[in-house]
Design a protein around this motif. Structure first.
Motif, PDB file in Angstrom:
ATOM      1  N   PHE A  78      40.220  36.133  36.444  1.00 44.48           N
ATOM      2  CA  PHE A  78      40.092  37.079  37.535  1.00 44.48           C
ATOM      3  C   PHE A  78      38.837  36.705  38.298  1.00 44.48           C
ATOM      4  N   ALA A  79      38.933  36.670  39.631  1.00 44.90           N
ATOM      5  CA  ALA A  79      37.828  36.190  40.451  1.00 44.90           C
ATOM      6  C   ALA A  79      37.748  36.933  41.768  1.00 44.90           C
ATOM      7  N   LEU A  90      32.381  43.858  50.181  1.00 45.49           N
ATOM      8  CA  LEU A  90      33.382  43.993  49.122  1.00 45.49           C
ATOM      9  C   LEU A  90      34.361  42.827  49.190  1.00 45.49           C
ATOM     10  N   GLN A  91      34.600  42.200  48.048  1.00 43.57           N
ATOM     11  CA  GLN A  91      35.429  41.006  47.991  1.00 43.57           C
ATOM     12  C   GLN A  91      36.730  41.286  47.251  1.00 43.57           C
ATOM     13  N   PRO A  92      37.845  40.753  47.766  1.00 45.47           N
ATOM     14  CA  PRO A  92      39.109  40.935  47.055  1.00 45.47           C
ATOM     15  C   PRO A  92      39.114  40.157  45.742  1.00 45.47           C
ATOM     16  N   VAL A  93      40.041  40.535  44.879  1.00 45.02           N
ATOM     17  CA  VAL A  93      40.155  39.910  43.560  1.00 45.02           C
ATOM     18  C   VAL A  93      41.478  39.165  43.490  1.00 45.02           C
ATOM     19  N   VAL A  94      41.414  37.958  42.915  1.00 38.99           N
ATOM     20  CA  VAL A  94      42.607  37.149  42.695  1.00 38.99           C
ATOM     21  C   VAL A  94      42.750  36.862  41.205  1.00 38.99           C
ATOM     22  N   TYR A  95      43.980  36.545  40.841  1.00 37.63           N
ATOM     23  CA  TYR A  95      44.320  36.124  39.480  1.00 37.63           C
ATOM     24  C   TYR A  95      44.596  34.629  39.567  1.00 37.63           C
ATOM     25  N   ILE A  96      43.934  33.865  38.705  1.00 42.10           N
ATOM     26  CA  ILE A  96      44.115  32.413  38.678  1.00 42.10           C
ATOM     27  C   ILE A  96      44.636  32.033  37.305  1.00 42.10           C
ATOM     28  N   GLU A  97      45.793  31.411  37.305  1.00 42.98           N
ATOM     29  CA  GLU A  97      46.408  30.951  36.060  1.00 42.98           C
ATOM     30  C   GLU A  97      46.254  29.434  36.004  1.00 42.98           C
ATOM     31  N   VAL A 107      45.315  40.239  43.678  1.00 43.72           N
ATOM     32  CA  VAL A 107      45.673  41.403  42.860  1.00 43.72           C
ATOM     33  C   VAL A 107      44.952  42.692  43.257  1.00 43.72           C
ATOM     34  N   ALA A 108      43.890  42.601  44.073  1.00 48.15           N
ATOM     35  CA  ALA A 108      43.177  43.826  44.468  1.00 48.15           C
ATOM     36  C   ALA A 108      42.303  43.550  45.687  1.00 48.15           C
ATOM     37  N   SER A 109      42.093  44.588  46.483  1.00 49.69           N
ATOM     38  CA  SER A 109      41.254  44.460  47.677  1.00 49.69           C
ATOM     39  C   SER A 109      39.772  44.529  47.353  1.00 49.69           C
ATOM     40  N   SER A 110      39.436  44.971  46.151  1.00 46.15           N
ATOM     41  CA  SER A 110      38.031  45.062  45.736  1.00 46.15           C
ATOM     42  C   SER A 110      37.974  45.101  44.210  1.00 46.15           C
ATOM     43  N   VAL A 111      36.780  44.961  43.683  1.00 44.45           N
ATOM     44  CA  VAL A 111      36.594  45.003  42.227  1.00 44.45           C
ATOM     45  C   VAL A 111      36.981  46.379  41.685  1.00 44.45           C
ATOM     46  N   ASP A 112      36.575  47.449  42.383  1.00 41.90           N
ATOM     47  CA  ASP A 112      36.953  48.796  41.922  1.00 41.90           C
ATOM     48  C   ASP A 112      38.469  48.976  41.894  1.00 41.90           C
ATOM     49  N   ARG A 113      39.143  48.503  42.942  1.00 40.40           N
ATOM     50  CA  ARG A 113      40.607  48.615  42.968  1.00 40.40           C
ATOM     51  C   ARG A 113      41.233  47.785  41.853  1.00 40.40           C
ATOM     52  N   PHE A 114      40.622  46.634  41.555  1.00 44.53           N
ATOM     53  CA  PHE A 114      41.122  45.811  40.454  1.00 44.53           C
ATOM     54  C   PHE A 114      41.061  46.591  39.143  1.00 44.53           C
ATOM     55  N   PRO A 154      44.932  48.105  51.597  1.00 43.93           N
ATOM     56  CA  PRO A 154      44.137  47.055  52.246  1.00 43.93           C
ATOM     57  C   PRO A 154      44.511  45.651  51.739  1.00 43.93           C
ATOM     58  N   LEU A 155      44.815  45.529  50.454  1.00 39.47           N
ATOM     59  CA  LEU A 155      45.219  44.231  49.916  1.00 39.47           C
ATOM     60  C   LEU A 155      46.555  43.804  50.513  1.00 39.47           C
TER      61      LEU A 155
END
Length: 186
Positions: A78-79, A90-97, A107-114, A154-155
């Protein structure tokens, strides 16, 4: 934790997300069930050294993000994505496999949303009959829960605008799951 980056601190040349800074200030390294946060220290598997190591692989997904956590025991990360930050930082969050092939999805518009979405996923996972019987969930984050992620308006707006397309190997063909998220409704 005293040695954790603060909001806006330059980390690998990019500003550190304020919500992630708050998490690190409160917890430092932590395990939340199947989610582990990298520690803010200087050991090889801590936040900055681990990101430096992954950036040596020269993949756009690693160069464009700051990996802060992983599914415990796996190369599933998660990044945050600093270049997509809001004016508030605020930075969006992605899932990297990074298992068989390198895959990256938002996966989320921010760390809190993640953390909010991930906690909702965990609520579903622990009542999953397969998980109850075997401790192996049938529902897997994020693949099984686009309906939860679609609540993050937002995401979804960023996804529909193509903001994350640069993180896919062929920008003309976004990941099929991203296509599913573009059309998902909460």
């Amino acid at each position: 934790m005293a040695n954790a980056p603060k909001a806006g601190d330059a980390v690998l040349g990019e500003p550190f997300d304020p919500q992630l800074a708050a998490v690190y200030h409160r917890f430092g390294a932590a395990d939340f069930g199947p989610l582990s946060l990298y520690g803010p220290g200087s050991e090889s598997l801590d936040l900055i050294p681990w990101n430096e190591r992954l950036r040596e692989l020269d993949a756009v997904q690693f160069r464009s993000s700051l990996i802060f956590g992983r599914k415990t025991g796996f190369s599933l990360y998660f990044a945050t994505v600093p270049r997509l930050a809001t004016p508030e930082g605020l930075q969006p969050v992605v899932y990297i496999e990074a298992v068989d092939a390198l895959t990256c999805v938002p996966v989320a518009s921010s760390v809190d949303r993640f953390f909010d979405t991930y906690s909702r996923y965990l609520e579903l996972m622990v009542v999953d009959p397969e998980y109850i019987a075997s401790r192996l969930p049938e529902s897997v984050f994020p693949w099984s829960v686009p309906h939860l992620i679609a609540h993050d308006e937002p995401l979804v707006a960023q996804v529909r605008a193509g903001a994350f397309d640069f993180l896919t190997p062929d920008e003309d063909l976004p990941h099929p799951w991203v296509q599913k998220l573009r059309t998902a409704s909460p």
